[in-house]
Design a protein around this motif. Sequence first.
Motif, PDB file in Angstrom:
ATOM      1  N   ILE A 248      12.238   6.798  -0.981  1.00  0.00           N
ATOM      2  CA  ILE A 248      11.356   6.582  -2.133  1.00  0.00           C
ATOM      3  C   ILE A 248      12.182   6.534  -3.409  1.00  0.00           C
ATOM      4  O   ILE A 248      13.225   7.172  -3.506  1.00  0.00           O
ATOM      5  N   PRO A 249      11.685   5.745  -4.414  1.00  0.00           N
ATOM      6  CA  PRO A 249      12.471   5.604  -5.648  1.00  0.00           C
ATOM      7  C   PRO A 249      12.123   6.641  -6.705  1.00  0.00           C
ATOM      8  O   PRO A 249      10.988   7.095  -6.783  1.00  0.00           O
ATOM      9  N   ASP A 250      13.104   6.964  -7.524  1.00  0.00           N
ATOM     10  CA  ASP A 250      12.840   7.642  -8.777  1.00  0.00           C
ATOM     11  C   ASP A 250      12.231   6.591  -9.708  1.00  0.00           C
ATOM     12  O   ASP A 250      12.724   5.462  -9.769  1.00  0.00           O
ATOM     13  N   PHE A 251      11.155   6.944 -10.438  1.00  0.00           N
ATOM     14  CA  PHE A 251      10.446   5.954 -11.258  1.00  0.00           C
ATOM     15  C   PHE A 251      11.363   5.222 -12.235  1.00  0.00           C
ATOM     16  O   PHE A 251      11.339   4.007 -12.331  1.00  0.00           O
ATOM     17  N   LEU A 252      12.189   5.952 -12.949  1.00  0.00           N
ATOM     18  CA  LEU A 252      12.964   5.330 -14.018  1.00  0.00           C
ATOM     19  C   LEU A 252      14.278   4.717 -13.531  1.00  0.00           C
ATOM     20  O   LEU A 252      14.566   3.554 -13.800  1.00  0.00           O
ATOM     21  N   ARG A 256      17.355   6.393  -4.976  1.00  0.00           N
ATOM     22  CA  ARG A 256      16.533   6.647  -3.799  1.00  0.00           C
ATOM     23  C   ARG A 256      16.658   8.084  -3.326  1.00  0.00           C
ATOM     24  O   ARG A 256      17.739   8.688  -3.389  1.00  0.00           O
ATOM     25  N   VAL A 257      15.553   8.620  -2.830  1.00  0.00           N
ATOM     26  CA  VAL A 257      15.542   9.929  -2.192  1.00  0.00           C
ATOM     27  C   VAL A 257      15.141   9.724  -0.739  1.00  0.00           C
ATOM     28  O   VAL A 257      14.105   9.101  -0.466  1.00  0.00           O
ATOM     29  N   GLN A 316      23.772  16.470   3.503  1.00  0.00           N
ATOM     30  CA  GLN A 316      23.193  16.620   2.165  1.00  0.00           C
ATOM     31  C   GLN A 316      24.026  15.872   1.154  1.00  0.00           C
ATOM     32  O   GLN A 316      25.157  15.481   1.461  1.00  0.00           O
ATOM     33  N   GLY A 317      23.485  15.669  -0.017  1.00  0.00           N
ATOM     34  CA  GLY A 317      24.275  15.090  -1.098  1.00  0.00           C
ATOM     35  C   GLY A 317      24.005  13.625  -1.316  1.00  0.00           C
ATOM     36  O   GLY A 317      22.988  13.099  -0.894  1.00  0.00           O
ATOM     37  N   ALA A 318      24.958  12.977  -1.986  1.00  0.00           N
ATOM     38  CA  ALA A 318      24.744  11.597  -2.423  1.00  0.00           C
ATOM     39  C   ALA A 318      25.578  10.616  -1.610  1.00  0.00           C
ATOM     40  O   ALA A 318      26.675  10.939  -1.172  1.00  0.00           O
ATOM     41  N   VAL A 355      20.113   9.849  -2.523  1.00  0.00           N
ATOM     42  CA  VAL A 355      20.284  11.290  -2.437  1.00  0.00           C
ATOM     43  C   VAL A 355      19.519  11.794  -1.212  1.00  0.00           C
ATOM     44  O   VAL A 355      18.352  11.427  -1.015  1.00  0.00           O
ATOM     45  N   VAL A 356      20.187  12.609  -0.372  1.00  0.00           N
ATOM     46  CA  VAL A 356      19.541  13.145   0.829  1.00  0.00           C
ATOM     47  C   VAL A 356      18.998  14.528   0.508  1.00  0.00           C
ATOM     48  O   VAL A 356      19.648  15.326  -0.165  1.00  0.00           O
ATOM     49  N   ARG A 357      17.760  14.805   0.943  1.00  0.00           N
ATOM     50  CA  ARG A 357      17.224  16.156   0.706  1.00  0.00           C
ATOM     51  C   ARG A 357      16.635  16.751   1.974  1.00  0.00           C
ATOM     52  O   ARG A 357      16.363  16.001   2.910  1.00  0.00           O
TER      53      ARG A 357
END
Length: 357
Positions: A248-252, A256-257, A316-318, A355-357
Amino acid sequence: MDGVTADPGISLDELRLAARNHAMPLEALRWPITPVGLHYLLIHYDVPLVDPAAFQLEIGGAVGHPLALTLDDLRDRPAVEVAVTMECAGNGRALLDPRPVSQPWLTEAVGTARWRGVPLATLLEEASPATGAVEVVFSGLDRGVEGGVDQRYERSLPLGEALEAGCVLAYEMNGSPLPPQHGFPLRLVVPGWYGMTNVKWLASITLSEEPFTGYQVATGYRVRQTEDEDGRPVTRMRPRSLMVPPGIPDFLTRDRVVERTPVLLEGRAWSGRAPVVRVEVSQDGGETWADAELTRELHDRLAWVGWSFRWEPPAQGASILCCRATDETGETQPLEPEWNLGGYENNAVQRVPVVVR
Ligand SMILES: Nc1nc2c(c(=O)[nH]1)N[C@H]1C(S)=C(S)[C@@H](COP(=O)(O)O)O[C@H]1N2
Ligand SMILES: [Mo]
C-alpha cells in the motif's frame, strides 16, 4: 513548516502541463490493454473540435492519384486491429538532473491500446507515390506556437518506414470511436515508435521529394547536448519495464509499505526495436538481479509482455525494488539515465522504495 514548502523544483508552467497531460497510474499495468481513461495523454496545444460529417483525409503531394476520403470511405475499407504499446519520448524527463523544462513525466507515460483502422500502406499504394518521393508528412488539425514557431502539429516518416512499419490510420481505440483527447476522428499509429510520431486529429498526408524540415522533426525530438548540435532524431522506443508497486502507498510520497509475507511482483516490459526476451528484478537498488517469468498475453510483436516474480521481503527495513528489460537485440536498461537537452529516451530502471513491517 507544515504542508508548506519553498521547493522551487517544478514551475507553474510545468504543473499546468502535467495537469493537462496525465500519466498512466502504475497499478493500471495489471491490464494487458489499458482502459481508455487510464492510458497516458499528451497534447502539445488544444484538443480540436472536429465535425465528423465534414471531415476529410487528404492524401496528396508527390503522388499520381491524390485522394480525399470521408470517415465513411475509410470505414468501408478492409480494417485491421493491432495492440500497440505507446510511450512518450519524454517519459522519465523529470528524473533527469538538471531537469529539462517541459512536460515533467516520471516513469509512467505509457499505455497499450487496440487500434482499429485502415492499413496506411494500402492507401499510400493507392495514391501511387512518385518515383522521387522519399518522405511522408502527417499533419494534425491542432495548432500552436512552439520554439517561437507557429505551426500545425506535423511529423514525418521515411517512405519505406511508412510502408513497412505496420502503420494504421485508426478510427477506433479499444473497440469504440477515438475519444477527442486521443485524436478523434482519425490518428496515425506507428507500432514501435515513441508517441510523438502517432499524429492525432490527422487531416492530411503529403508525400514529399525532399526531407521534411518541420519543427517536430528538425528541431524537436532530437537527442543532443546543446542547441547548436543537430543531434540525432528520436525514433523507436528503447527497452523499458515497469512494476506495479507492491503493498500500500503512503498518500504523499507514495512510498510502499508491505507485510512480511511473500509477494508476487508484477509488471510489463516493452521495446520498439525488438521483442523483449528477458526481465530481471532487483531488491537492492540494482546491485544483484534475478530473472522474472514472462507471459505473452498480446500477440502483436512489439506490444508489451507481462512479467512476474515471487519476492520474499527481508525480515525488516527498507528495500529499493527495480526491474529491467532486455530486448532481442541485447539492449538492456541502464541504471543511470543518459542526459540530453530535451530529456528524451530516458529508459533508466524504475526504483520503488519499499518498507517492510
Ligand atoms: N496532432 C497531434 N498529435 C500528437 C500530439 C499532439 O500534440 N498533436 N502529441 C504526440 C505525442 S508527443 C504523444 S506522446 C502522443 C500521445 O498520444 P496519446 O495522448 O493518445 O497517448 O501523441 C502524439 N500525437
Ligand atoms: Mo510525447
